[in-house]
Scaffold this motif. Structure first.
Motif: not given
Lengths: 79, 982
Positions: B410-420, B444-449
């Motif tokens: 559930d923590s992801v619902l408070q993320s501002d940027v998510i790195v996968v 939320a921002g998203l960075i995919v590596v």
């Protein structure tokens, strides 16, 4: 050196390369030895050390030093 | 043993009509909101600000009729059935979309409301079939319930006018049927697809009376974008969308709450049964990992549990060229014990070992490692997590002090940027991906590596801000470059580092990471990622506020897997992104109990709770409990066992639910190792690939036949409860205990809860965990540091588990597996949504219709150069072996990179992968293999051999199975509570 012992030496060199963030050979050797003592079955340490000692000039200096610090391997370290 | 009545008790699922205030209850926001006091039908109640009148009424015990509202979805206000009267207000507002206000006085039942509701229902029913008695939803239909509730007696409009009753059914979806004739256009399915699943496959087409639900561009469900998660089916209040299993069997009559046995999300389900027959799996609204959502596998792909391939009788044979012989349990256990003891007598105590399974329960895993350490007397025990997440254990333990993810989902619902990084959640962890996508839609921002353009890079309402499309094998160079930018541009959180981290280690790391060789400009040539993009991504992660990293096997399954995990932890520490909601370092675990299998002391060097064998105090604790002396030295890991087998010193293996012969790299090496052993004991549901090399087969139980616990990727211990009795007649933990006892070391428990009690006694992080507590709380996230603890959703809150966070230097050491003239392409592997791991389960369900074969993804440029066209056969050769796959020409992969899945054994994906492995843990390097590809017209030599071998082995089992297999009449439910009560 048998094929399997060669593989063990290759794995040990791989560990050494990944720990070699510094030029301090003794520090790297201590970390490599600690890793091998903590995670390798003593039979693997023994086989690797025997192969390494038989072919020491092929090894990286850090691994050469690490081999001397392995537990339960002819003369080195504290069991 | 806990009170089994309490343990199995399941309340009816209650629907309060609208979600808790502030959306997801897990946000915690609802608790913080001020209380608003209202009066509903004379009852006074205080509810959090933002609560709907409908929800407040339900909480006050008043039930307002509704059709388009459900607690799982935001209020919509379309059905007009939930009208209420509010004193001082004009008209009759919909209670679902009206929020409570202080002092509000609400009436939910008045003569005028009754009349209005009856009129609304009358209109609905005027365009609805009146076949309730023969309808599959009979007994579970909200429309029927509402007609009853409002007292509908006549329909004045007749049935002659325009209607939708002739609409044809769409039966194309595998697991559910769509009958538009029964649709009331409440939009619940459409909203479920959007809000819960985030796929946007469904829509309402047309306006007014012509409105209808369609999939994609009015396609059949099977051809649409639908991913068969089943959210629409659960949401549907009528028989419009309904499980085919319910159509076939009728309404279930009882339910058990259990935990899914597929991926590491660990969804909670209501397993709904009719007698001993499982009718359907419905995601549990109160499930703490999934909040009522599910994916196609957990929701529908359970047919393998009663597939005709299930082996339910023990089998033995002397050599793998002999026919299998069906035997009773006593003979099977005796044979296995005698053979293992014989090997030890001839070749020494350390010549045998065992492997625990990440698909089995904590209790089953625990007894296997105990069996090896205490009964076999050595530490040759490992787990299949070796080949997936062992670098996570090493890397996170080294840097943070605990071998586990730091957050709850559930923590992801408070993320501002998510790195996968190196993870493909929409395919492999779909339910968590839905939560992540919800947050991404909120901005939320998203960075995919990832070397591949996975769905998250661009899908409905989701687009990655940065896709760092690196070359396989260069993760560490990329993470170092990101950290380099953070330090170089002064983006680090100095105060955080000073307060919480080991400053000497930080100083060393900082000097290392600042070196020019780690800059994005210097690493660009190796990684293929433009330096500017790396810089932009680093700034986004460091400056957005809450930065959360989620990673998968694309991080761990490399020769530098452990380095990469430490690199990720370093980056999170440097930017202060650990220890609060919305941040963290989170491994997405492939299998249901990877975390648990690791927690349970499966690794050869450590006991439960990640305590090293060399620690005398820990060893003494176990020696006292187990009444046996323990070897303080580590034993063999899985790959070491195989090497030693080929070397002739490792002769016997007890395998709990793992299929090395398909899942482990360098298949031909594995075949040689398995063939070299004198006794291979396989405990599994099926005669899998490894069982072809086995001498004893012990039939295991599906998760539906078990009591126990699984621990998911967020450290959540969830109960697994028996839905049907073991088809083999024997619990899996008991098989292991009997084997130990037969070898002279007595292991006896009367119920798995006693095994958990032992684990809790011996493991500080499990203190106070018990089945009674699990029944009370539903699930518990370890660590549980004292008896009173209800678990720990977030780790490292005030300080790191290891005390001070440790910045480990992470030099980028390229893999030896490099593209060259002979093998110019890099192959990487992954999975698809509908299949799971080696496919042993999902290939025995309807899922084969979605994914009949593994395909080789190849970029058009590489394909054209080689004369390979879409759908043609491609030969694939590495230094380890050769196989043939069908080509899928696609731009998802970059030039020079190939991709395939490994769900079908005949694909031989692992014939290609090599014996290269992670330096620290020997986790195989599945993700990088140098290969050549070329057009061919026939299967590879290995594949021909595989077919012959498979046919021969099938013949060797036919006779035994013909005699021994019972028919699959629904097994009589023999729950332990009944046994206990007798």
């Amino acid at each position: 050196m048998t094929v399997d012992a060669a593989k063990l030496v290759r794995m040990a060199e791989q560990i050494t390369a990944n720990m070699a963030y510094t030029d301090d050979v003794e520090l790297v050797a201590a970390r490599v030895a600690d890793h091998l003592n903590r995670f390798w079955d003593p039979r693997m340490r023994q086989a690797m050390a025997e192969a390494a000692n038989g072919d020491a000039d092929q090894l990286s200096p850090a691994l050469q030093a690490a081999v001397r610090q392995l537990h339960g391997v002819g003369g080195g370290g504290v069991p | 043993m806990p009170d089994m009545n309490l343990y199995y008790r399941v309340g009816a699922e209650r629907d309060l009509g609208t979600p808790a205030a502030n959306g997801n209850p897990a946000n915690g926001g609802a608790d913080a909101a001020p209380t608003v006091n209202v009066e509903i039908d004379g009852r006074h109640i205080g509810v959090p600000e933002g609560t709907s009148v409908m929800r407040a009424a339900a909480l006050a015990g008043a039930s307002v009729p509704k059709l388009c509202a459900t607690e799982d979805l935001d209020a919509f206000g379309s059905c007009r059935l939930c009208l209420v009267a509010i004193e001082g207000r004009k008209g009759y507002p919909a209670s679902c979309t009206t929020l409570v206000e202080e002092g509000m006085v609400v009436h939910t039942q008045t003569p005028r409301l009754a009349e209005l509701r009856r009129n609304v229902m009358e209109l609905y029913i005027s365009d609805h079939p009146l076949d309730c008695l023969t309808c599959a939803a009979n007994g579970d239909c909200e429309l029927q319930d509402m007609a009853g509730a409002v007292g509908l007696r006549t329909v004045r409009y007749g049935y002659d006018g325009a209607h939708h009753l002739d609409k044809p059914k769409d039966e194309s979806a595998l697991y559910f049927s769509f009958d538009p004739a029964k649709c009331i256009v409440c939009s619940r399915c459409v909203r479920a697809c959007e809000e819960q699943q985030g796929t946007y496959a469904l829509t309402i087409s047309g306006r007014g009376f012509d409105s209808e639900v369609i999939a994609s561009q009015n396609d059949a469900f099977i051809d649409s974008e639908c991913v068969s998660c089943g959210a629409c089916v659960k949401a549907c209040p009528t028989a419009t969308l309904i499980e085919k299993s319910v159509i076939e069997h009728g309404q279930p009559e009882s339910a058990v709450i259990t935990t899914c046995a597929y991926c590491g999300v660990g969804c909670s389900f209501r397993a709904e049964t009719q007698g001993g027959q499982l009718v359907r799996m419905v995601p549990n609204r109160d499930g703490h990992a999934n909040h009522g959502h599910a994916c196609v596998k957990g929701r529908f792909a359970f047919g393998y549990a009663t597939h005709r391939d299930r082996i339910t009788t023990p089998l033995v044979r002397d050599s793998i060229d002999d026919e299998w012989r069906a035997v009773g349990w006593d003979e099977a256990i005796r044979t296995a014990a005698e053979r293992l003891q014989g090997i030890q007598a001839r070749h020494g105590r350390k010549s045998i070992g065992g492997v625990t399974s990440s698909r089995c329960t904590n209790e089953e895993v625990y007894v296997v490692q105990k069996f090896i350490r205490a009964a076999a007397g050595n530490n040759n025990v490992d787990t299949c997590a070796r080949v997936c997440h062992s670098p996570t254990g090493y890397g996170l333990k080294t840097t943070l002090g605990e071998s586990a993810g730091t957050q709850n989902f559930d923590s992801v619902l408070q993320s501002d940027v998510i790195v996968v990084i190196g993870a493909n959640p929409t395919e492999a962890h779909p339910v968590f991906a839905s939560a992540m996508k919800r947050r991404l839609r909120q901005g939320a921002g998203l960075i995919v590596v990832d070397p591949r353009a996975i769905d998250l890079v661009q899908s409905p309402h989701v687009r990655a801000d940065h896709h760092l499309q690196l070359k396989p094998g260069t993760n560490v160079a990329v993470i170092n470059a990101l950290a380099h930018v953070v330090i170089e541009e002064g983006l680090e959180d100095e105060a955080y580092i000073r307060a919480r981290c080991d400053m000497e280690a930080y100083r060393i790391w900082r000097a290392f990471i600042s070196e020019a060789r780690n800059s994005p400009e210097a690493t660009e040539a190796a990684t293929g990622v433009p330096a500017g993009q790396v810089r932009a991504a680093a700034r986004l992660y460091a400056e957005a506020g809450n930065g959360a990293i989620y990673y998968g096997l694309g991080v761990t399954e490399h020769s530098q897997g452990s380095t990469m995990v430490m690199g990720i932890a370093n980056l999170a520490m440097a930017t202060g992104n650990l220890g609060r909601p919305g941040v963290g370092v989170n491994p997405l675990r492939g299998q249901n109990n990877v975390q648990g299998a690791c927690d349970m002391g499966s690794f050869p060097h450590e006991l439960t709770g990640y305590r090293h064998l060399s620690d005398q105090a820990t060893r003494k604790l176990f020696e006292a409990e187990w009444r046996v002396a323990l070897d303080p030295e580590p034993g063999y890991r899985i790959p070491n066992m195989f090497d030693a087998a080929i070397d002739g010193e490792f002769k016997g293996l007890y395998v709990q639910g793992e299929d090395f012969a398909q899942s482990d790299p360098d298949t031909q090496h594995i075949y040689a190792a398995l063939s070299a052993m004198e006794c291979v004991i396989v405990q599994d549901l099926f005669l899998n690939e490894t069982a072809k090399f086995a001498h004893v087969f012990l039939p295991g139980c599906s998760f539906l036949e078990k009591d126990g616990t699984f621990t998911n990727a967020e450290r959540r211990i969830s109960p697994v409860r028996k839905v049907i009795a073991p088809l083999s007649g024997m619990d899996e933990w008991e098989i292991t205990c009997r084997l130990a006892t037969a070898m002279g070391y007595e292991m006896r428990y009367s119920h798995p809860s006693e095994i958990m009690d032992e684990i809790a006694r011996l493991t500080p992080t499990f203190r106070g965990v018990s089945y009674a507590k699990l029944a009370e709380l539903g699930s518990i996230q370890w660590p549980c540091r004292d008896e009173a603890s209800a678990g720990t959703p977030l780790m490292h809150v005030d300080q790191f588990v290891r005390g001070k966070g440790y910045f480990a230097p992470t030099p980028y050491v390229p893999t030896d597996e490099r593209a060259n003239a002979r093998y110019p392409l890099l192959l990487t592997t992954g999975r698809v949504l509908s299949q799971y791991n080696v496919g042993a389960q999902t290939r025995r369900t309807g899922a084969v219709a979605y994914h009949r074969e593994d395909k080789l993804e190849i970029h058009p440029a590489d394909a054209q150069l080689r004369g390979i066209v879409d759908g043609s056969w491609v030969g694939l050769k590495s230094r380890a072996g050769e196989t043939v796959l069908r080509a899928q020409v696609t731009e998802r992969v970059q030039p020079g990179v190939l991709y395939t899945t490994f769900h079908h054994p005949e694909s031989g994906a692992n014939v290609i992968t090599t014996d290269n492995s992670d330096w620290a843990t020997n986790c195989p390097e599945y993700k990088v293999t140098a290969v050549q590809a070329y057009p061919v017209s026939k299967p590879s030599e290995w594949q021909e051999m595989f077919r012959r071998f498979t046919a021969a082995q099938q013949q060797l089992s036919e006779q035994a199975l013909g005699e021994a297999q019972p028919s699959f009449a629904p097994a009589k439910l023999q729950r332990d509570r009944q046994v206990a009560q007798a």
